[in-house]
Design a protein around this motif. Structure first.
Motif, PDB file in Angstrom:
ATOM      1  N   SER A 194      -1.496  -9.249 -11.251  1.00 48.65           N
ATOM      2  CA  SER A 194      -1.924  -9.725  -9.788  1.00 48.65           C
ATOM      3  C   SER A 194      -1.502  -8.940  -8.601  1.00 48.65           C
ATOM      4  CB  SER A 194      -1.956 -11.218  -9.641  1.00 48.65           C
ATOM      5  OG  SER A 194      -2.397 -11.871 -10.581  1.00 48.65           O
ATOM      6  N   SER A 195      -1.997  -8.927  -7.479  1.00 46.90           N
ATOM      7  CA  SER A 195      -1.644  -8.133  -6.236  1.00 46.90           C
ATOM      8  C   SER A 195      -0.306  -8.479  -6.063  1.00 46.90           C
ATOM      9  CB  SER A 195      -2.351  -8.902  -5.319  1.00 46.90           C
ATOM     10  OG  SER A 195      -1.978  -8.175  -3.854  1.00 46.90           O
ATOM     11  N   LYS A 196       0.515  -7.565  -5.437  1.00 48.42           N
ATOM     12  CA  LYS A 196       1.925  -7.491  -4.958  1.00 48.42           C
ATOM     13  C   LYS A 196       2.035  -8.305  -3.585  1.00 48.42           C
ATOM     14  CE  LYS A 196       2.529  -5.754  -8.889  1.00 48.42           C
ATOM     15  NZ  LYS A 196       2.937  -6.733 -10.023  1.00 48.42           N
ATOM     16  N   PHE A 197       0.749  -8.721  -2.961  1.00 46.84           N
ATOM     17  CA  PHE A 197       0.813  -9.188  -1.648  1.00 46.84           C
ATOM     18  C   PHE A 197       1.887 -10.486  -1.533  1.00 46.84           C
ATOM     19  CE2 PHE A 197      -0.306 -12.266   1.724  1.00 46.84           C
ATOM     20  CZ  PHE A 197      -0.554 -11.326   2.818  1.00 46.84           C
ATOM     21  N   LEU A 198       2.099 -11.353  -2.453  1.00 49.67           N
ATOM     22  CA  LEU A 198       3.220 -12.443  -2.213  1.00 49.67           C
ATOM     23  C   LEU A 198       4.488 -11.734  -2.138  1.00 49.67           C
ATOM     24  CD1 LEU A 198       1.886 -15.313  -4.518  1.00 49.67           C
ATOM     25  CD2 LEU A 198       1.589 -14.916  -1.982  1.00 49.67           C
ATOM     26  N   ARG A 199       4.660 -10.676  -3.086  1.00 44.36           N
ATOM     27  CA  ARG A 199       6.022 -10.254  -3.031  1.00 44.36           C
ATOM     28  C   ARG A 199       6.287  -9.357  -1.567  1.00 44.36           C
ATOM     29  NH1 ARG A 199       6.765  -4.565  -6.578  1.00 44.36           N
ATOM     30  NH2 ARG A 199       5.529  -3.903  -5.104  1.00 44.36           N
ATOM     31  N   ILE A 225      -4.791  -3.082  -1.646  1.00 45.00           N
ATOM     32  CA  ILE A 225      -5.906  -3.260  -2.009  1.00 45.00           C
ATOM     33  C   ILE A 225      -6.187  -2.874  -3.695  1.00 45.00           C
ATOM     34  CG2 ILE A 225      -8.184  -1.478  -2.017  1.00 45.00           C
ATOM     35  CD1 ILE A 225      -7.439  -0.597   0.808  1.00 45.00           C
ATOM     36  N   SER A 226      -6.959  -3.739  -4.436  1.00 46.33           N
ATOM     37  CA  SER A 226      -6.745  -3.553  -6.077  1.00 46.33           C
ATOM     38  C   SER A 226      -8.250  -3.162  -6.459  1.00 46.33           C
ATOM     39  CB  SER A 226      -6.558  -4.880  -6.415  1.00 46.33           C
ATOM     40  OG  SER A 226      -7.138  -5.928  -5.926  1.00 46.33           O
ATOM     41  N   ASP A 227      -8.143  -2.756  -7.515  1.00 48.16           N
ATOM     42  CA  ASP A 227      -9.195  -2.348  -8.524  1.00 48.16           C
ATOM     43  C   ASP A 227      -9.063  -2.484 -10.052  1.00 48.16           C
ATOM     44  OD1 ASP A 227     -11.518  -1.198  -9.499  1.00 48.16           O
ATOM     45  OD2 ASP A 227     -11.299   0.935  -8.992  1.00 48.16           O
ATOM     46  N   ASN A 228      -9.711  -3.631 -10.353  1.00 51.39           N
ATOM     47  CA  ASN A 228      -9.515  -3.925 -11.807  1.00 51.39           C
ATOM     48  C   ASN A 228     -10.782  -3.887 -12.616  1.00 51.39           C
ATOM     49  OD1 ASN A 228      -7.020  -4.792 -10.786  1.00 51.39           O
ATOM     50  ND2 ASN A 228      -7.533  -6.885 -10.536  1.00 51.39           N
ATOM     51  N   TYR A 278      -7.654  -2.821 -17.199  1.00 50.63           N
ATOM     52  CA  TYR A 278      -6.923  -2.105 -16.196  1.00 50.63           C
ATOM     53  C   TYR A 278      -6.804  -2.724 -14.939  1.00 50.63           C
ATOM     54  CZ  TYR A 278     -10.816   0.433 -14.231  1.00 50.63           C
ATOM     55  OH  TYR A 278     -11.986   0.649 -13.987  1.00 50.63           O
ATOM     56  N   TYR A 279      -5.610  -2.850 -14.205  1.00 53.71           N
ATOM     57  CA  TYR A 279      -5.289  -3.777 -13.101  1.00 53.71           C
ATOM     58  C   TYR A 279      -4.610  -2.813 -12.272  1.00 53.71           C
ATOM     59  CZ  TYR A 279      -5.606  -7.691 -16.449  1.00 53.71           C
ATOM     60  OH  TYR A 279      -6.070  -8.547 -17.380  1.00 53.71           O
ATOM     61  N   THR A 280      -5.307  -2.180 -11.004  1.00 54.97           N
ATOM     62  CA  THR A 280      -4.564  -1.304 -10.326  1.00 54.97           C
ATOM     63  C   THR A 280      -4.649  -1.736  -8.805  1.00 54.97           C
ATOM     64  OG1 THR A 280      -6.724   0.014  -9.579  1.00 54.97           O
ATOM     65  CG2 THR A 280      -5.601   0.548 -11.574  1.00 54.97           C
ATOM     66  N   GLU A 281      -3.542  -1.309  -7.981  1.00 55.14           N
ATOM     67  CA  GLU A 281      -3.327  -1.669  -6.777  1.00 55.14           C
ATOM     68  C   GLU A 281      -2.448  -0.551  -5.856  1.00 55.14           C
ATOM     69  OE1 GLU A 281      -2.356  -5.652  -4.242  1.00 55.14           O
ATOM     70  OE2 GLU A 281      -0.749  -5.213  -5.407  1.00 55.14           O
ATOM     71  N   ILE A 282      -3.100  -0.490  -4.791  1.00 51.97           N
ATOM     72  CA  ILE A 282      -2.460   0.514  -3.817  1.00 51.97           C
ATOM     73  C   ILE A 282      -1.835  -0.467  -2.543  1.00 51.97           C
ATOM     74  CG2 ILE A 282      -4.471   1.238  -2.568  1.00 51.97           C
ATOM     75  CD1 ILE A 282      -3.052   4.096  -2.394  1.00 51.97           C
ATOM     76  N   VAL A 283      -0.651  -0.114  -2.083  1.00 51.31           N
ATOM     77  CA  VAL A 283      -0.019  -0.881  -1.051  1.00 51.31           C
ATOM     78  C   VAL A 283       0.711  -0.126  -0.158  1.00 51.31           C
ATOM     79  CG1 VAL A 283       2.102  -2.507  -0.857  1.00 51.31           C
ATOM     80  CG2 VAL A 283       0.718  -2.680  -3.077  1.00 51.31           C
ATOM     81  N   ARG A 284       0.241  -0.461   1.185  1.00 50.63           N
ATOM     82  CA  ARG A 284       0.889   0.205   2.203  1.00 50.63           C
ATOM     83  C   ARG A 284       1.646  -0.900   3.072  1.00 50.63           C
ATOM     84  NH1 ARG A 284       0.290   4.084  -0.702  1.00 50.63           N
ATOM     85  NH2 ARG A 284      -0.621   6.200  -0.016  1.00 50.63           N
ATOM     86  N   GLY A 285       2.666  -0.504   3.825  1.00 54.20           N
ATOM     87  CA  GLY A 285       3.480  -1.402   4.702  1.00 54.20           C
ATOM     88  C   GLY A 285       2.629  -1.647   6.066  1.00 54.20           C
ATOM     89  N   ARG A 304      -8.775   3.307  -0.254  1.00 56.54           N
ATOM     90  CA  ARG A 304      -9.739   2.959  -1.354  1.00 56.54           C
ATOM     91  C   ARG A 304      -9.858   4.320  -2.113  1.00 56.54           C
ATOM     92  NH1 ARG A 304     -11.476  -2.017  -1.909  1.00 56.54           N
ATOM     93  NH2 ARG A 304     -11.286  -3.350  -0.265  1.00 56.54           N
ATOM     94  N   MET A 305     -10.163   5.556  -1.238  1.00 55.78           N
ATOM     95  CA  MET A 305     -10.523   6.733  -2.115  1.00 55.78           C
ATOM     96  C   MET A 305      -9.294   7.314  -3.101  1.00 55.78           C
ATOM     97  SD  MET A 305     -12.411   8.665   0.989  1.00 55.78           S
ATOM     98  CE  MET A 305     -12.501  10.326  -0.008  1.00 55.78           C
TER      99      MET A 305
END
Length: 297
Positions: free
Chosen positions: A67-72, A163-166, A252-259, A270-271
């Motif tokens: 799942s997303s790392k948002f809670l982290r 942002i996730s893409d699963n 597959y479960y993917t996510e990009i994270v930016r502070g 997203r791109m």
């Protein structure tokens, strides 16, 4: 005007889906990770409102490792304890019970597949108990002239954009999964790059390897009976490849994270995530070589 439409996603109503009508009349369907972020913020706010002046040190939230790392990110800013678990609410509920025995208050556990354990009254994903919590928040926001979409955006401003893409591919020959993951592992020599994206760390819960730690041992339980590899990329992307235990799928479960304060726009992120996904599919999953069928549209 905006409105929310919540639907219980299973006959036993253990999952919760939600969509919100936008100003142009279209509907935004929230994915499971977006709802997880919203529930995390609701849970923390509700606790603090009920316990003014209390510390966050003994508060606890968890989610599945896919799942997303948002809670982290939220935990790092707010000071509560966050943990990842293997997929399945038996893991999240049992870890919550363990933390409760240690004096923690468990506020939330969630999975990206629209499963939410709000509090400790129901030790499983439960749409019946989660639904009214979301509806109450939406009602409050609408009365104040806001929307759930705007609320989610405010969370990204505070804690960073996630942002996730699963998705998944189908394969009806299980032996091909072994061949595919064998090529990825290459006897313990994992890819250093996927496409143009350098790999920062690899965790393989099938064989018990994790380069995030000096001892190379994962902190989550090892599961030799199924395939599960996570790649952390230098650009802030995380991707997990996992075979399903119940269906003929490679997921597959993917996510990009930016502070907070990142300069890239949501569209740019997203791109970039899309480029990572394309590279993973081409170089790791190799659908044509292994006879994988894309997810039905």
């Amino acid at each position: 005007s905006s409105g929310i439409n919540a639907e219980y996603g299973d006959p036993d109503a253990d999952r919760l889906a939600a969509a919100e009508q936008q100003e142009d009349g279209s509907w935004r369907v929230f994915n499971g990770n977006e709802l997880g972020a919203i529930f995390g913020a609701i849970a923390l706010s509700n606790y603090r409102n009920a316990n003014p002046g209390s510390s966050s040190e003994k508060l606890y939230m968890n989610c599945s490792t896919v799942s997303s790392k948002f809670l982290r990110s939220m935990a790092a800013a707010e000071g509560f304890l966050y943990e990842e678990c293997l997929t399945g609410f038996k893991w999240m509920a049992n870890m919550a019970l363990q933390k409760q025995a240690e004096g923690f208050t468990c506020l939330l556990g969630f999975e990206e597949s629209i499963g939410y354990m709000y509090g400790m009254n129901v030790l499983d994903k439960d749409g019946i108990s989660a639904g009214p919590i979301l509806a109450a928040k939406a009602s409050q926001l609408y009365q104040d002239g806001f929307t759930l979409s705007a609320f989610l955006e405010s969370l990204y401003v505070m804690y960073g954009r996630h942002i996730s893409d699963n998705s998944y591919y189908l394969c009806y020959e299980p032996a091909k999964f072994d061949l595919m993951f064998g090529e990825i592992r290459k006897g313990g020599v994992y890819p250093e790059k996927v496409g143009k994206f350098p790999v920062a760390a690899v965790r393989d819960l099938t064989v018990g390897f994790d380069s995030n730690y000096a001892d190379k041992k994962p902190r989550l339980p090892v599961c030799p009976g199924s395939h599960m590899i996570t790649f952390s990329f230098e650009n802030g992307c995380i991707a997990t490849l996992r075979t399903s235990g119940t269906e003929p799928k490679i997921k597959y479960y993917t996510e990009i994270v930016r502070g907070p304060g990142a300069l890239e726009s949501e569209e740019e992120l997203r791109m970039e995530l899309g480029e990572v996904v394309d590279a993973i599919v081409k170089e790791l999953l190799q659908p044509e070589k292994f006879g994988l069928k894309p997810r039905p549209s």
